[in-house]
Design a protein around this motif. Structure first.
Motif, PDB file in Angstrom:
ATOM      1  N   ALA A 108       0.900  -1.223   0.061  1.00 37.26           N
ATOM      2  CA  ALA A 108      -0.064   0.031   0.121  1.00 37.26           C
ATOM      3  C   ALA A 108       0.763   1.141  -0.075  1.00 37.26           C
ATOM      4  O   ALA A 108       0.635   2.156  -0.784  1.00 37.26           O
ATOM      5  N   VAL A 109       1.921   1.284   0.932  1.00 35.23           N
ATOM      6  CA  VAL A 109       2.654   2.426   1.002  1.00 35.23           C
ATOM      7  C   VAL A 109       3.615   2.492  -0.127  1.00 35.23           C
ATOM      8  O   VAL A 109       3.889   3.783  -0.698  1.00 35.23           O
ATOM      9  N   ASN A 110       4.373   1.669  -0.583  1.00 33.86           N
ATOM     10  CA  ASN A 110       5.576   1.511  -1.415  1.00 33.86           C
ATOM     11  C   ASN A 110       5.228   1.424  -2.960  1.00 33.86           C
ATOM     12  O   ASN A 110       5.864   1.833  -3.860  1.00 33.86           O
ATOM     13  N   VAL A 111       3.926   0.946  -3.106  1.00 37.25           N
ATOM     14  CA  VAL A 111       3.585   0.929  -4.520  1.00 37.25           C
ATOM     15  C   VAL A 111       2.454   1.399  -4.891  1.00 37.25           C
ATOM     16  O   VAL A 111       2.151   2.270  -5.853  1.00 37.25           O
ATOM     17  N   THR A 112       1.036   0.942  -4.235  1.00 37.76           N
ATOM     18  CA  THR A 112      -0.002   1.536  -4.612  1.00 37.76           C
ATOM     19  C   THR A 112      -0.188   3.160  -4.387  1.00 37.76           C
ATOM     20  O   THR A 112      -0.806   3.855  -5.325  1.00 37.76           O
ATOM     21  N   ALA A 113       0.314   3.674  -3.345  1.00 37.12           N
ATOM     22  CA  ALA A 113       0.193   5.106  -3.089  1.00 37.12           C
ATOM     23  C   ALA A 113       1.115   5.870  -4.127  1.00 37.12           C
ATOM     24  O   ALA A 113       0.466   6.700  -4.826  1.00 37.12           O
ATOM     25  N   PRO A 114       2.168   5.460  -4.446  1.00 36.16           N
ATOM     26  CA  PRO A 114       2.889   6.055  -5.607  1.00 36.16           C
ATOM     27  C   PRO A 114       2.147   6.094  -7.048  1.00 36.16           C
ATOM     28  O   PRO A 114       2.038   7.279  -7.922  1.00 36.16           O
ATOM     29  N   PHE A 115       1.601   4.783  -7.195  1.00 38.52           N
ATOM     30  CA  PHE A 115       0.760   5.019  -8.640  1.00 38.52           C
ATOM     31  C   PHE A 115      -0.421   5.742  -8.375  1.00 38.52           C
ATOM     32  O   PHE A 115      -0.777   6.507  -9.443  1.00 38.52           O
ATOM     33  N   ARG A 116      -1.289   5.796  -7.087  1.00 29.28           N
ATOM     34  CA  ARG A 116      -2.460   6.611  -7.188  1.00 29.28           C
ATOM     35  C   ARG A 116      -2.213   8.238  -7.243  1.00 29.28           C
ATOM     36  O   ARG A 116      -2.806   8.922  -7.792  1.00 29.28           O
ATOM     37  N   ILE A 117      -0.888   8.479  -6.586  1.00 31.83           N
ATOM     38  CA  ILE A 117      -0.681   9.857  -6.386  1.00 31.83           C
ATOM     39  C   ILE A 117      -0.323  10.353  -7.818  1.00 31.83           C
ATOM     40  O   ILE A 117      -0.457  11.440  -8.337  1.00 31.83           O
ATOM     41  N   THR A 118       0.619   9.626  -8.443  1.00 30.50           N
ATOM     42  CA  THR A 118       0.902   9.792  -9.872  1.00 30.50           C
ATOM     43  C   THR A 118      -0.279  10.219 -10.676  1.00 30.50           C
ATOM     44  O   THR A 118      -0.228  11.164 -11.451  1.00 30.50           O
ATOM     45  N   ARG A 119      -1.344   9.091 -10.641  1.00 35.00           N
ATOM     46  CA  ARG A 119      -2.381   9.136 -11.573  1.00 35.00           C
ATOM     47  C   ARG A 119      -3.178  10.482 -11.422  1.00 35.00           C
ATOM     48  O   ARG A 119      -3.578  11.227 -12.396  1.00 35.00           O
ATOM     49  N   GLU A 120      -3.307  10.868 -10.140  1.00 38.49           N
ATOM     50  CA  GLU A 120      -3.839  12.042  -9.993  1.00 38.49           C
ATOM     51  C   GLU A 120      -3.094  13.453 -10.270  1.00 38.49           C
ATOM     52  O   GLU A 120      -3.522  14.496 -10.711  1.00 38.49           O
ATOM     53  N   ALA A 121      -1.875  13.241 -10.389  1.00 42.80           N
ATOM     54  CA  ALA A 121      -0.896  14.431 -10.645  1.00 42.80           C
ATOM     55  C   ALA A 121      -0.743  14.693 -12.164  1.00 42.80           C
ATOM     56  O   ALA A 121      -0.205  15.727 -12.438  1.00 42.80           O
ATOM     57  N   VAL A 122      -1.005  13.511 -13.004  1.00 38.84           N
ATOM     58  CA  VAL A 122      -0.465  13.630 -14.357  1.00 38.84           C
ATOM     59  C   VAL A 122      -1.146  14.796 -15.094  1.00 38.84           C
ATOM     60  O   VAL A 122      -0.337  15.540 -15.776  1.00 38.84           O
ATOM     61  N   PRO A 123      -2.453  15.401 -14.956  1.00 38.33           N
ATOM     62  CA  PRO A 123      -2.859  16.472 -15.565  1.00 38.33           C
ATOM     63  C   PRO A 123      -1.971  17.788 -15.451  1.00 38.33           C
ATOM     64  O   PRO A 123      -1.882  18.386 -16.274  1.00 38.33           O
ATOM     65  N   TYR A 124      -1.565  17.659 -14.104  1.00 43.24           N
ATOM     66  CA  TYR A 124      -0.910  19.064 -13.677  1.00 43.24           C
ATOM     67  C   TYR A 124       0.708  18.884 -14.233  1.00 43.24           C
ATOM     68  O   TYR A 124       0.922  20.082 -14.816  1.00 43.24           O
ATOM     69  N   LEU A 125       1.174  17.671 -14.291  1.00 46.12           N
ATOM     70  CA  LEU A 125       2.539  17.605 -14.833  1.00 46.12           C
ATOM     71  C   LEU A 125       2.484  17.617 -16.385  1.00 46.12           C
ATOM     72  O   LEU A 125       3.452  18.317 -16.979  1.00 46.12           O
ATOM     73  N   LYS A 126       1.244  17.516 -16.928  1.00 41.09           N
ATOM     74  CA  LYS A 126       1.089  17.612 -18.356  1.00 41.09           C
ATOM     75  C   LYS A 126       1.106  19.163 -18.839  1.00 41.09           C
ATOM     76  O   LYS A 126       1.679  19.614 -19.727  1.00 41.09           O
ATOM     77  N   VAL A 127       0.230  20.055 -17.759  1.00 37.90           N
ATOM     78  CA  VAL A 127       0.141  21.386 -18.081  1.00 37.90           C
ATOM     79  C   VAL A 127       1.475  22.016 -17.710  1.00 37.90           C
ATOM     80  O   VAL A 127       1.850  22.979 -18.597  1.00 37.90           O
TER      81      VAL A 127
END
Length: 285
Positions: free
Chosen positions: A146-165
């Motif tokens: 949950a901490v080492n794998v799932t959290a980085p995936f979920r946080i990245t997925r949410e951040a993608v639109p902002y990273l793209k902009v």
């Protein structure tokens, strides 16, 4: 004739020494220029760093601020935050468990509200619980995933639109030399760090067309609050000191400059890579 030959050899040797000095000076100048360029290309950028209250995460936060980056540092509500002179005005803090259901949206919202967006995402939060293939509990396995794998995936997925902009988004995940090796009594940790390697490479492929780079850090043995219980064991510490050709474990401040490099334009064509910072341990069989 012999005197002429000796004079010619002496002249050639002098030219060789001059060339070496010039080359060394050039390398030093280029090195200073590269460091300056990294700071210049990062100045004004906005970064989110999870696990930012201590250890490697704290060192990355401090290194980013020194390079002119404004940072949202994320860590547990129970984390001990220490104040550093000159950092406070450039560091916002968010106390949240990265595994909570609302963590990704809360982190993205805080980054937009307090930083104005996201240019760099550092997924650094992690846990390490010892246990072998015959002894690791379901609870420990699930927590580490949950901490080492799932959290980085979920946080990245949410951040993608902002990273793209951003137009030049960077994702840096914290792996380990255990992202490609393995050790005893650490099956869950090894599994999660191998997952970070695969996930980062997949992110690089999927997000590259959006102008987003993804790479991962591969620290070796580092003295941090996370590793402190292990470092207190003379046998554990002694093993790593013998394994590492440089003869000592790393400090968090020796990992952070690599995160600065990967976030800078100096690494503009690097994506999908893991960079080892292990004092040569990986190759010392």
């Amino acid at each position: 004739m012999r005197a002429f030959s000796e004079l010619r050899e002496a002249s050639a040797h002098a030219r060789f020494l001059t060339s070496r000095r010039t080359s060394a000076q050039s390398r030093r100048t280029v090195g200073r220029s590269d460091i300056t360029q990294q700071n210049e290309t990062l100045s004004g950028k906005r970064a989110v760093v999870t696990g930012g209250a201590s250890g490697i995460g704290k060192a990355i936060v401090e290194a980013y601020v020194a390079a002119g980056v404004t940072v949202l540092a994320v860590d547990l509500p129970t984390a001990s935050w220490s104040s550093s002179d000159g950092l406070e005005r450039n560091v916002a803090r968010l106390a949240i468990d990265v595994t909570s259901d609302d963590a990704p949206t809360a982190i993205a919202a805080a980054a937009v509200a307090q930083l104005g967006g996201i240019d760099v995402l550092v997924n650094n939060a992690g846990v390490m619980r010892p246990g072998g293939a015959d002894s690791t509990s379901d609870a420990d396995w699930q927590v580490m995933l949950a901490v080492n794998v799932t959290a980085p995936f979920r946080i990245t997925r949410e951040a993608v639109p902002y990273l793209k902009v951003s137009g030049n988004g960077r994702i840096i995940n914290t792996g380990s030399i255990m992202s490609e090796l393995a050790g005893p009594a650490s099956i869950a940790y090894v599994t999660t760090k191998h997952a970070i390697a695969g996930m980062t490479k997949a992110m690089a492929i999927d997000l590259g067309p959006l102008g987003i780079r993804a790479n991962f850090l591969q620290p070796g043995a580092v003295e941090t609050p996370l590793s402190a219980p292990h470092m207190a064991d003379p046998q554990y510490l002694g093993f790593w000191e013998r394994k590492i050709p440089l003869g000592r474990v790393a400090q968090p401040e020796e990992i952070a400059p690599v995160a600065v490099f990967l976030a800078s334009d100096a690494a503009a064509y690097i994506s999908g890579e893991g960079l080892r910072i292990d004092g040569g341990a990986t190759y010392n069989i």
